[in-house]
Design an enzyme around this catalytic site. Structure first.
Site, PDB file in Angstrom:
ATOM      1  N   ASP A   1       0.815  -1.212   0.000  1.00 15.79           N
ATOM      2  CA  ASP A   1       0.000   0.000   0.000  1.00 15.79           C
ATOM      3  C   ASP A   1       0.853   1.267   0.000  1.00 15.79           C
ATOM      4  O   ASP A   1       2.081   1.208  -0.066  1.00 15.79           O
ATOM      5  CB  ASP A   1      -0.953  -0.021   1.193  1.00 15.79           C
ATOM      6  CG  ASP A   1      -2.157   0.858   0.936  1.00 15.79           C
ATOM      7  OD1 ASP A   1      -2.950   0.557   0.030  1.00 15.79           O
ATOM      8  OD2 ASP A   1      -2.289   1.879   1.632  1.00 15.79           O
TER       9      ASP A   1
ATOM     10  N   TYR B   1       6.893 -10.292   5.791  1.00 12.91           N
ATOM     11  CA  TYR B   1       7.013  -8.836   5.899  1.00 12.91           C
ATOM     12  C   TYR B   1       7.968  -8.489   7.028  1.00 12.91           C
ATOM     13  O   TYR B   1       8.087  -9.236   8.012  1.00 12.91           O
ATOM     14  CB  TYR B   1       5.652  -8.191   6.185  1.00 12.91           C
ATOM     15  CG  TYR B   1       4.752  -8.082   4.982  1.00 12.91           C
ATOM     16  CD1 TYR B   1       4.724  -6.927   4.202  1.00 12.91           C
ATOM     17  CD2 TYR B   1       3.916  -9.136   4.615  1.00 12.91           C
ATOM     18  CE1 TYR B   1       3.891  -6.831   3.092  1.00 12.91           C
ATOM     19  CE2 TYR B   1       3.087  -9.043   3.502  1.00 12.91           C
ATOM     20  CZ  TYR B   1       3.086  -7.887   2.750  1.00 12.91           C
ATOM     21  OH  TYR B   1       2.267  -7.796   1.645  1.00 12.91           O
TER      22      TYR B   1
END
Length: 391
Positions: free
Chosen positions: A108, A163
């Site tokens: 994002d 991540y």
């Protein structure tokens, strides 16, 4: 040789008569035909994957918004480079379905990546990586390329994503201690407590409280976390940082940031440890969302694909051992400095920590509902984590 070529169909643009006296159709190899005008068209399209690294600052995420040029994305720059380098025809750039394009994860706004994978069909031109990179800004690099099976889809074939979240360690200082940002150093006991809490996330849990617009009964709110821990701290520009890594099958909007936000709230003394168990139940729990700065898509995993096709003699396993050094160099040059400098200038973590006392970690479902209605319009604009889901 020249005479042979003339006999085989050069004839300076004149068409050869066919056996019945009518002009024969021009062959693909004939000089003066389309193929001669554009030699790149001779290159057949092949399904490949590209290993990408990028600094996401200044971009509205990875995924392209066709027809919305005001919000620049990583894919806008990537597709432009693919067209300019001659890997894909220009009209394919306008419709990415024509090249079977798929990204592994939708990072994002502002989120970086050290190991993003995209799959697509391209012409395998000479020096392909160098030519693509020549048309990309320095903070976006293609670090590797591998051939894959024709039906490969980088999102669907991905087993798991890892991540990383880089944060200043003063985030873990207890709320009752007056902390100077540059002076704080994380002690061993606090790091052990952080890792004990992060380990609680491992396994399958109902994460409906860690995202928006999913209720406790929604089956898709259940997610499987394989690994989660915080590494040893290190000092950069006089501020101590640490990196939390989390590996899971897939993640929902805001999930990673909320997982980390809740652990910070517990370690700082704002919330009891029991809130973790409570958050997986059906009751609505107020879970704070850590800042987006610091979140990086570290790597994606294709274990099932590698077992089936990695050693079939035709395809390479999707592993990037030879590219590890290039990945590390890119992070040091572009990702870590961006996170550190932005933290110094914008103080996103310190500003967010000041909002933690506002949260009510013991509020009832009814109170949460009322609070949500008041804050929903603001909070949803911030976007997701990696948000691998298509929903």
């Amino acid at each position: 040789l020249r005479a042979a070529k003339r006999l085989s169909g050069g004839c300076g643009g004149l068409e050869r008569p066919g056996e019945n006296g009518h002009p024969a159709k021009r062959l693909k190899g004939d000089a003066g035909g389309e193929e001669a005008e554009d030699p790149s068209k001779k290159s057949p399209k092949r399904k490949i994957v590209l290993l990408m690294a990028y600094s996401g600052k200044g971009y509205h995420g990875m995924q392209r918004n066709v027809g919305s040029s005001q919000f620049k994305t990583i894919e806008d720059d990537l597709v432009s480079a693919l067209v300019q380098s001659g890997c894909i025809p220009e009209n394919h750039g306008e419709d990415m379905k024509k090249m079977s394009f798929q990204r592994c994860a939708r990072t994002d706004k502002g989120v970086s990546a050290a190991g993003q994978i995209v799959s697509l069909k391209v012409r395998l031109i000479d020096d392909i990586l160098e030519k693509i990179n020549n048309h990309l800004p320095s903070h976006i690099r293609i670090l590797g390329l591998k051939r894959v099976t024709g039906g490969f889809n980088s999102k669907n074939k991905c087993d798991a994503r890892t991540y990383a979240y880089m944060l200043p360690t003063f985030a873990f200082a207890h709320k009752d201690h007056d902390v100077q940002e540059e002076a704080y150093r994380l002690n061993k006991e606090t790091l052990e407590k952080v890792n004990k809490l992060l380990a609680c996330y491992k396994g399958t849990h109902n994460f409906h409280n860690f995202t928006s617009q999913k209720g406790p009964k929604d089956p898709s709110a259940k997610r499987y976390i394989m690994e989660m821990d915080c590494g040893e701290p290190f000092v950069r520009d006089n501020i101590e940082f640490a990196v939390i890594k989390v590996k899971g099958q897939s993640f929902m909007m805001h999930q990673i940031r909320k997982m980390i936000g809740l652990v910070i709230a517990i370690v700082k003394g704002y919330a009891p440890e029991s809130i973790l168990e409570r958050s997986w139940g059906e009751e609505k729990v107020d879970v704070p969302k850590a800042p987006g700065l610091g979140l990086v898509l570290e790597r994606v995993h294709f274990e099932k694909y590698n077992r089936r096709f990695g050693n079939d003699g035709l395809h390479e396993p999707l592993e990037w051992t030879e590219e590890e050094e290039k990945i590390a160099v890119f992070k040091e040059q572009y990702i870590y400095p961006t996170i550190i400098n932005t933290e110094r200038e914008e103080k996103s973590m310190m500003n967010w920590l000041n909002t933690l006392p506002i949260h009510d970690f013991n509020s009832s479902a009814a109170e949460m509902e009322a609070n949500n209605k008041n804050s929903k319009n603001c909070s949803d604009l911030e976007g997701s984590d990696g948000c691998d889901d298509s929903d």
